[in-house]
Design an enzyme around this catalytic site. Structure first.
Site, PDB file in Angstrom:
ATOM      1  N   LYS A   6       0.827  -1.213   0.000  1.00  0.00           N
ATOM      2  CA  LYS A   6       0.000   0.000   0.000  1.00  0.00           C
ATOM      3  C   LYS A   6       0.859   1.259   0.000  1.00  0.00           C
ATOM      4  O   LYS A   6       0.596   2.209  -0.748  1.00  0.00           O
ATOM      5  CB  LYS A   6      -0.932  -0.002   1.218  1.00  0.00           C
ATOM      6  CG  LYS A   6      -1.849  -1.197   1.295  1.00  0.00           C
ATOM      7  CD  LYS A   6      -2.728  -1.155   2.525  1.00  0.00           C
ATOM      8  CE  LYS A   6      -1.912  -1.264   3.800  1.00  0.00           C
ATOM      9  NZ  LYS A   6      -1.197  -2.553   3.921  1.00  0.00           N
ATOM     10  N   THR A   7       1.877   1.293   0.850  1.00  0.00           N
ATOM     11  CA  THR A   7       2.725   2.483   0.946  1.00  0.00           C
ATOM     12  C   THR A   7       3.455   2.732  -0.367  1.00  0.00           C
ATOM     13  O   THR A   7       3.552   3.882  -0.838  1.00  0.00           O
ATOM     14  CB  THR A   7       3.736   2.328   2.090  1.00  0.00           C
ATOM     15  OG1 THR A   7       3.033   2.148   3.318  1.00  0.00           O
ATOM     16  CG2 THR A   7       4.617   3.559   2.196  1.00  0.00           C
TER      17      THR A   7
ATOM     18  N   LYS B 177       5.078  -7.686  -0.515  1.00  0.00           N
ATOM     19  CA  LYS B 177       6.254  -7.335   0.274  1.00  0.00           C
ATOM     20  C   LYS B 177       6.857  -8.570   0.931  1.00  0.00           C
ATOM     21  O   LYS B 177       8.080  -8.786   0.900  1.00  0.00           O
ATOM     22  CB  LYS B 177       5.862  -6.301   1.336  1.00  0.00           C
ATOM     23  CG  LYS B 177       7.012  -5.786   2.174  1.00  0.00           C
ATOM     24  CD  LYS B 177       6.515  -4.720   3.140  1.00  0.00           C
ATOM     25  CE  LYS B 177       7.654  -4.192   3.999  1.00  0.00           C
ATOM     26  NZ  LYS B 177       7.177  -3.158   4.949  1.00  0.00           N
TER      27      LYS B 177
ATOM     28  N   ASP C  40       0.436   7.819   6.046  1.00  0.00           N
ATOM     29  CA  ASP C  40       0.782   6.397   6.020  1.00  0.00           C
ATOM     30  C   ASP C  40       0.484   5.733   7.362  1.00  0.00           C
ATOM     31  O   ASP C  40       0.671   6.337   8.431  1.00  0.00           O
ATOM     32  CB  ASP C  40       2.274   6.254   5.681  1.00  0.00           C
ATOM     33  CG  ASP C  40       2.658   4.816   5.384  1.00  0.00           C
ATOM     34  OD1 ASP C  40       1.814   4.083   4.824  1.00  0.00           O
ATOM     35  OD2 ASP C  40       3.787   4.432   5.709  1.00  0.00           O
ATOM     36  N   ASP C  41       0.004   4.490   7.264  1.00  0.00           N
ATOM     37  CA  ASP C  41      -0.175   3.653   8.451  1.00  0.00           C
ATOM     38  C   ASP C  41      -1.007   4.382   9.505  1.00  0.00           C
ATOM     39  O   ASP C  41      -0.554   4.655  10.626  1.00  0.00           O
ATOM     40  CB  ASP C  41       1.193   3.275   9.015  1.00  0.00           C
ATOM     41  CG  ASP C  41       1.190   1.893   9.649  1.00  0.00           C
ATOM     42  OD1 ASP C  41       0.093   1.301   9.727  1.00  0.00           O
ATOM     43  OD2 ASP C  41       2.255   1.426  10.063  1.00  0.00           O
TER      44      ASP C  41
ATOM     45  N   LYS D  87     -11.323  17.092   6.089  1.00  0.00           N
ATOM     46  CA  LYS D  87     -12.485  17.820   5.556  1.00  0.00           C
ATOM     47  C   LYS D  87     -12.245  19.331   5.524  1.00  0.00           C
ATOM     48  O   LYS D  87     -13.173  20.100   5.297  1.00  0.00           O
ATOM     49  CB  LYS D  87     -13.716  17.521   6.414  1.00  0.00           C
ATOM     50  CG  LYS D  87     -14.109  16.049   6.416  1.00  0.00           C
ATOM     51  CD  LYS D  87     -15.306  15.798   7.315  1.00  0.00           C
ATOM     52  CE  LYS D  87     -15.688  14.319   7.342  1.00  0.00           C
ATOM     53  NZ  LYS D  87     -16.843  14.055   8.219  1.00  0.00           N
TER      54      LYS D  87
END
Length: 760
Positions: A549-550, A708, A603-604, A631
């Site tokens: 994902k990263t 990974k 991230d994370d 937002k």
């Protein structure tokens, strides 16, 4: 037109006013202030009139000097016509020749032209003058001087609404204003001893200079901001007091320049101080005001305004403009409701004192305060309302045209001396320096110069310089690009987080799913560029641990080519308490607001929230901060995309953070043997025979392994000898089985290489 009889002035005091004296029955002072006197001469003579009951009706009083200039005699008759000054009649500069009225009483005393100019504009404010006119000037204890007007210039007021295009024109007649600059010259053969710079009331004269050139002023990329300051803060000061009074105007008393560090706030304030040619500007830094002794901080504020108060009491509206430049303004003017100073209340008292001086009971009309800060949000609200620091100008990052201007300023001397190589393209450098501040561009030029000079330093000879360096030195295109790559990194540019390390081996496109995710990311980036929206575009990449994902988020950010890319990661907040985390995250979003196009990678997210399954617990303060910032409304012209990553979607959904993202994209693990083959072929860790063997062993069993983890196992396996690499790789897969990710095949036979991988 009225025919009137020429008479003497009723008194010596009136003769020194340089006005014609009339009876109020002839001319009403409310309707007529200036008249034109016509004699047998081809041209008329314009005078200002003053009413006196000692003057007989039908007569007009001339002083001896006035009669000589106009060529009229006592008891003669002249035609007197009301006169009204039109556009371009307010004098900007007046040059006069001065001498003693009675030359026999001349002396060698020093006459300060600065003080003479002050008294001149005070005595003759709003009066009419013409080129060649003679008048008597009383200065310092009735020391009478006679002067002749040599030349005059006026400002063309109709052009004030155009961007800084104030133009001076030569005129033959005009009216003195409090901003008129008076230059005294000694008449030929006179013994009058003139000293000083001869600069009079010049509060706005530099604004209307003929040489109005931002490049020469050393200010680049701030044309719009500078024009806004001139329009708001100085336009009213160009008009005479009577016009301002009729409009009911009040002069602007304060300007606040705010924006990121290095964008030119201090430079602009200093250049305003130089251009205004007013009283010597007082330049002070915020911390200099504070003093450890009780009451001294407030006294320092009062000292800043003391000269302006004294001059206003003496000259009232004729007082010159006093400029106070206040750097690091937020240091002493923090909000009185949010901050304290250890209980002493010193800063509150300083703010109160400043408010009293700017807009208190005894209001000053001859002061302009310029404050500068990087933190406008810290300034007390009372200082920002109209009537105080009402002109608030953001000095932001320069655009491409502004960067070209700044580069031209800092390379001007090199071009003049032919030290800039022909291959240096400033327009191309402006494209390459997105989100650079003015200070960073100046640093870039210095770094390029240092690189060029380094070529002529002989390290082997104790750092001796090549004797021919002066003739050979040339700053080339490669020097600038070396500085861009190695020396200067913009504070609001791509993050210095080594983003390339996250995709050092590239993105392994092991299936259609990965290409689809990248394509969706590209569409979101295009939407961010093209759509004029008020909220950031947000996308959440969710999936199991180790599925990449990263890396995908970083790849999307790098594909955007946005000038501002910042990574918000738990790695940079180790040991931070909740409030420090919130401030760090908020600063990242605030910095993004300074760039036109920005990308933030969060991230994370579960690690940012301090989530742990045991408990469970999480940081509600950080959660609320993220919910608000995701937002947050964007300013006009600002565009932002936020890319988040998480491995715990089921945990974040009850917290409401998943719903805060506009789009959620699932990042899967490898699921079939074709995916495995694609990965192994792309990374080239195994040869084709080994890949075929691995493929045969696994067969059509279903896989559920993250990219990974798979790459780590493959890299570990190839460290063994070639004969055992396949077995080692399969063995590592089996180890994962015993950790709960893999199970034996349904037959129950202990076949090491035949495994089934499944998702929990």
């Amino acid at each position: 037109m009225v025919q009137m009889k020429v008479a003497k002035c009723p008194s010596d005091a009136l003769s020194l006013t340089n006005c014609l004296i009339v009876n109020e029955n002839d001319f009403s002072p409310e309707r007529v202030k200036h008249v034109e006197v016509r004699t047998n001469a081809p041209q008329g003579y314009v005078f200002t009139i003053k009413v006196s009951e000692d003057m007989s009706p039908g007569s007009v009083g001339f002083s001896l000097v006035q009669r000589k200039w106009a060529g009229v005699q006592l008891n003669s008759f002249v035609d007197v016509i009301p006169f009204r000054f039109g556009e371009g009649s307010f004098l900007s500069n007046v040059t006069v020749e001065a001498d003693f009225l009675q030359k026999a009483r001349g002396n060698n005393d020093a006459y300060d032209t600065n003080k003479m100019a002050e008294d001149f504009t005070h005595q003759f404010l709003d009066q009419a003058f013409s080129v060649g006119q003679q008048a008597v000037f009383s200065f310092q204890d009735k020391k009478y001087l006679v002067f002749v007007v040599k030349s005059m210039e006026a400002v063309l007021l109709s052009l004030l609404n155009i961007m800084c295009c104030c133009i001076l024109i030569n005129v033959s007649m005009g009216m003195i204003t409090r901003n008129t600059q008076v230059l005294f010259e000694r008449a030929e053969g006179s013994v009058l001893n003139l000293t000083g710079t001869a600069k009079g009331k010049a509060a706005t004269q530099s604004i209307i200079s003929r040489d109005w050139d931002f490049t020469k002023l050393g200010i680049g990329g701030l044309d719009k901001e500078f024009s806004n300051i001139i329009r708001r803060a100085f336009a009213t000061r160009l008009f005479p007091p009577e016009v301002v009074d009729k409009l009911g105007l009040r002069h602007v008393k304060g300007i606040l320049l705010y924006g990121p560090p290095g964008t030119g706030k201090t430079l602009m304030a200093r250049q305003i101080g130089k251009m205004l040619n007013t009283r010597e500007p007082k330049i002070i830094s915020g911390p200099e005001v504070l003093n450890k002794y009780v009451g001294e901080s407030e006294a320092n504020i009062r000292k800043l305004f003391a000269e302006a108060e004294e001059e206003q009491r003496k000259f009232s509206d004729s007082s010159g403009l006093h400029l106070i430049i206040f750097d690091e303004f937020d240091a002493v003017c923090k909000s009185r409701y949010m901050y304290n100073s250890g209980g002493t209340g010193v800063q509150d008292s300083v703010v109160n004192q400043l408010l009293a001086k700017i807009d208190g009971v005894e209001q000053l009309n001859n002061v302009l305060l310029i404050g500068m800060t990087n933190r406008r949000d810290l300034i007390d609200d009372a200082l920002l309302r109209p009537g105080r620091l009402e002109v608030q100008v953001e000095i932001g990052l320069p655009d491409e045209a502004g960067r070209v201007q700044i580069l031209e300023i800092h390379t001007a001397k090199m071009r003049e001396n032919n030290l800039l190589a022909p291959d240096v393209d400033l327009a191309d450098l402006a494209v390459q320096t997105k989100n650079f501040t003015g200070a960073e561009i100046e640093g870039l030029v210095r770094a390029a110069q240092s690189t060029a000079m380094n070529r002529f330093i002989q390290l082997k000879n104790n750092f001796e310089i090549d004797p021919e360096a002066v003739e050979k030195i040339l700053i080339r295109r490669e020097d600038f690009y070396h500085a861009l790559e190695h020396d200067i990194k913009p504070a609001f540019g791509p993050a210095d987080d080594n983003l390339d390390l996250y995709v050092a081996n590239g993105i392994v496109r092991w299936g259609n799913e990965i290409q689809r995710i990248l394509d969706d990311g590209r569409l979101l980036l295009q939407q961010t560029r093209a759509q004029d929206i008020t909220s950031p575009i947000t996308v959440l990449l969710e999936g199991p641990v180790g599925c990449g994902k990263t890396a995908l988020a970083v790849q999307m950010a790098l594909m955007s080519d946005f000038p501002f890319i910042k990574m918000c990661t738990p790695e940079n907040m180790i040991g931070f308490i909740e409030s420090a985390k919130c401030q760090t995250i908020k600063k990242i979003f605030d910095d993004a607001d300074k760039s036109e196009l920005s990308c933030i990678i969060v991230d994370d997210i579960e690690r940012l929230l301090d989530y742990v399954a045991i408990g469970p617990r999480f940081s509600n303060a950080v959660l609320q901060a993220l919910l608000v910032l995701l937002k947050k409304k964007l300013r006009k012209g600002r565009k932002l995309i936020v890319i988040g990553t998480t491995s715990c979607r089921d945990v974040l959904e009850p917290m409401g953070i998943v719903q805060a993202f506009n789009t959620v994209i699932h990042v899967p693990r490898l699921s079939v043997v074709e995916h495995l083959r694609q990965v192994l072929q792309e990374v080239k860790l195994f040869d084709e025979r080994e890949i075929k063997l691995i493929e045969d062993i696994i067969g059509q069993r279903r896989l559920f392994v993250g990219i990974k983890k798979l790459l780590m196992m493959a890299e570990m396996a190839v460290q063994t000898n070639k004969r055992d690499r396949v077995d080692k790789f399969v063995s590592l897969l089996e180890d994962e089985q015993w950790r709960g990710r893999f199970i034996l095949n349904p037959s129950g036979k202990s076949q090491v290489c035949k495994i089934i991988l499944f998702s929990s």
